[in-house]
Design a protein around this motif. Structure first.
Motif, PDB file in Angstrom:
ATOM      1  N   ILE A 344       0.843  -1.205   0.000  1.00 52.36           N
ATOM      2  CA  ILE A 344       0.000   0.000   0.000  1.00 52.36           C
ATOM      3  C   ILE A 344       0.874   1.248   0.000  1.00 52.36           C
ATOM      4  O   ILE A 344       0.651   2.190  -0.773  1.00 52.36           O
ATOM      5  N   CYS A 345       1.877   1.253   0.873  1.00 52.98           N
ATOM      6  CA  CYS A 345       2.777   2.417   0.936  1.00 52.98           C
ATOM      7  C   CYS A 345       3.525   2.611  -0.377  1.00 52.98           C
ATOM      8  O   CYS A 345       3.672   3.735  -0.869  1.00 52.98           O
ATOM      9  N   GLY A 346       3.996   1.516  -0.953  1.00 53.67           N
ATOM     10  CA  GLY A 346       4.749   1.601  -2.196  1.00 53.67           C
ATOM     11  C   GLY A 346       3.926   2.123  -3.360  1.00 53.67           C
ATOM     12  O   GLY A 346       4.491   2.622  -4.349  1.00 53.67           O
ATOM     13  N   TYR A 379       8.704   5.716   8.994  1.00 57.39           N
ATOM     14  CA  TYR A 379       7.514   6.089   9.756  1.00 57.39           C
ATOM     15  C   TYR A 379       6.243   5.596   9.074  1.00 57.39           C
ATOM     16  O   TYR A 379       5.403   4.935   9.687  1.00 57.39           O
ATOM     17  N   PHE A 380       6.082   5.892   7.786  1.00 55.15           N
ATOM     18  CA  PHE A 380       4.840   5.537   7.109  1.00 55.15           C
ATOM     19  C   PHE A 380       4.729   4.027   6.875  1.00 55.15           C
ATOM     20  O   PHE A 380       3.639   3.453   7.029  1.00 55.15           O
ATOM     21  N   TYR A 381       5.819   3.382   6.537  1.00 53.17           N
ATOM     22  CA  TYR A 381       5.754   1.936   6.329  1.00 53.17           C
ATOM     23  C   TYR A 381       5.451   1.207   7.635  1.00 53.17           C
ATOM     24  O   TYR A 381       4.635   0.265   7.666  1.00 53.17           O
ATOM     25  N   GLU A 382       6.071   1.636   8.718  1.00 52.48           N
ATOM     26  CA  GLU A 382       5.815   0.975  10.005  1.00 52.48           C
ATOM     27  C   GLU A 382       4.412   1.279  10.515  1.00 52.48           C
ATOM     28  O   GLU A 382       3.730   0.400  11.043  1.00 52.48           O
ATOM     29  N   MET A 383       3.979   2.534  10.348  1.00 55.57           N
ATOM     30  CA  MET A 383       2.620   2.873  10.777  1.00 55.57           C
ATOM     31  C   MET A 383       1.579   2.125   9.947  1.00 55.57           C
ATOM     32  O   MET A 383       0.509   1.762  10.456  1.00 55.57           O
ATOM     33  N   ILE A 423      -3.932   5.172   3.802  1.00 60.12           N
ATOM     34  CA  ILE A 423      -3.442   3.833   4.128  1.00 60.12           C
ATOM     35  C   ILE A 423      -4.531   3.044   4.844  1.00 60.12           C
ATOM     36  O   ILE A 423      -4.795   1.874   4.528  1.00 60.12           O
ATOM     37  N   ALA A 424      -5.180   3.680   5.827  1.00 59.13           N
ATOM     38  CA  ALA A 424      -6.252   3.016   6.567  1.00 59.13           C
ATOM     39  C   ALA A 424      -7.380   2.585   5.630  1.00 59.13           C
ATOM     40  O   ALA A 424      -7.919   1.476   5.750  1.00 59.13           O
TER      41      ALA A 424
END
Length: 465
Positions: A344-346, A379-383, A423-424
């Protein structure tokens, strides 16, 4: 640079339009409510000034406003336990995950006052206030000194801390734990330091060279005996008058107090062990993507708790990436199920463009720290992995509430609220609201000097499964 920033701005506007109707200003959400400020005078919450916390009033407001069904709530970043104890006070069972020893000790101390032994604790604390045993003993117990805590106290204060710690060894374990907690509550007050987000700010009298060009004068530094007696008196007073705390928002728990459970460790490790579809809501405020290093700001407390240099470094790397020193985590090695979150982040165009911009600024030596791109990416990948896990553990219809801030680096505004909400949404949540505070905040003085002022939103995200 301008082409990058223009493209980022356009992509941010596209994402803003995507959430049209979801971004609302809620005038109940003042900075006082969405921060520790509303806890400052609230019995028990005021004992330790955990400045990164939100208020108990916010927890009650959200759980009541969104009619959260009875059950167990979860805070994956429990901090000082505000969500846990506020939720418990209105009838919810509450589980909290906390990595830092200081947060764990605060929660454990609160739990000790709820287990039916308050009378025993009260008598012991009153005795210590009256007898002041640390002033009479010759015994001293050494405590850890980290590189970042050396020379933190006046000599007389340091000696009295050691005597206080020695006296604790004659008390029963639960009493000793509460008395140690009281000590943690006053360390900043009696030291040459002041917590300042990214580091400890040092008073010129410490003999240490502080950050910045200006000499820092903290003002009056409290004496040990006065500070510890004041804190013990405050705890005693609150326990004797428990139940008299006021709330900005009405609530009714029908007299039922929920159970509170502390789960120690990183939420990246603990969340995957929790059962699916169990929690009625998640309410949390993760570390912000703002370079704050809590292993430094809470170093005095960790030193007293016996945390070593090596352990402090391990804690720093175990945190969600929010400092420039965080190394990249092998997320798929930790949990192969997180491929969905990382994919999703990618595939988020705005996030990819922001990371490309920050990488280009790094190559051009235009960042004040080369760790910023790695931190933002982590931060964004871990979150995203945390959000995926929270979706899994929530009951159908359950809400996830999150408090967070937007940030800005190298002139690029990073809409954390929009990115995490997208992301959510991709994980499976419905984005009900992104509640914005009436007041915005400014970016740092360095950012304003180089790129001008840019008002940044502070929001509470409301996602439903």
């Amino acid at each position: 640079m301008h082409l990058f920033l223009d493209k980022i701005h356009d992509m941010e506007q596209d994402l803003t339009h995507h959430f049209d109707g979801n971004i609302l200003t809620d005038r109940n959400l003042t900075r006082k409510v969405v921060s520790f400020q509303a806890n400052k005078a609230k019995p028990q919450y005021r004992w330790y000034k955990y400045k990164e916390a939100f208020s108990a009033d916010l927890v009650e407001y959200l759980l009541n406003k969104y009619e959260t069904p009875a059950g167990t709530i979860l805070d994956p970043f429990a901090g000082a336990g505000t969500a846990l104890f506020a939720g418990s006070s209105i009838g919810f069972d509450a589980d909290g995950i906390e990595l830092l020893p200081v947060g764990q000790r605060i929660i454990e101390a609160r739990l000790l006052t709820l287990n039916g032994k308050s009378k025993q604790h009260l008598e012991a604390m009153k005795r210590w206030i009256t007898d002041k045993p640390w002033e009479k003993t010759k015994e001293q117990k050494e405590f850890s000194v980290l590189r970042i805590t050396a020379m933190a106290y006046p000599k007389e204060t340091e000696t009295l801390i050691k005597k206080y710690l020695a006296c604790l060894e004659s008390e029963k374990s639960s009493v000793a734990s509460l008395l140690l907690f009281a000590l943690l509550c006053v360390l900043e007050t009696i030291s040459y330091t002041r917590k300042d987000g990214q580091y400890l700010r040092w008073d010129y009298r410490s003999g240490r060279r502080g950050f910045g060009k200006k000499e820092f004068n903290k003002g009056e530094i409290a004496s040990f005996t006065q500070a510890i007696c004041d804190k013990l008196n405050e705890i005693v007073s609150d326990l004797q008058n428990s139940g008299n705390g006021s709330s900005l928002f009405s609530s009714d728990s029908n007299g039922h107090t929920g159970k509170v459970r502390l789960l120690k460790g990183s939420c990246l490790n603990v969340l995957p062990t929790l059962p699916s579809g169990f929690y009625s809501s998640v309410i949390t405020s993760p570390p912000y993507c703002n370079r704050y290093d809590y292993t430094r700001t809470y170093a005095l407390e960790h030193a007293i708790l016996g945390v070593s240099e090596e352990e402090n470094l391990r804690l720093r790397q175990s945190m969600i990436s929010c400092t420039v020193e965080n190394r990249e985590k092998e997320l798929l090695s930790m949990n192969a199920e997180w491929k969905k979150a990382t994919d999703i982040c990618g595939n988020l165009p705005l996030l990819s463009e922001l990371l490309s911009y920050l990488d280009s600024m790094k190559r051009n030596k235009a960042l004040n720290n080369n760790g910023i791109p790695r931190m933002v990416r982590g931060y964004f990948y871990e979150m995203a992995c945390v959000i995926q896990e929270c979706f899994r553990v929530l009951k159908q219809g359950g809400y996830m509430f999150m408090v967070n801030d937007n940030v800005r680096y190298a002139g690029a505004s990073i809409s954390v609220d929009l990115l995490l909400s997208k992301i959510a949404e991709e994980v499976g949540f419905t984005v009900e609201n992104i509640l914005s505070l009436p007041q915005t905040k400014g970016n740092s003085s360095q950012q304003m000097g180089a790129h001008g002022r840019d008002a940044l939103r502070k929001c509470v995200y409301i996602w439903r499964k």
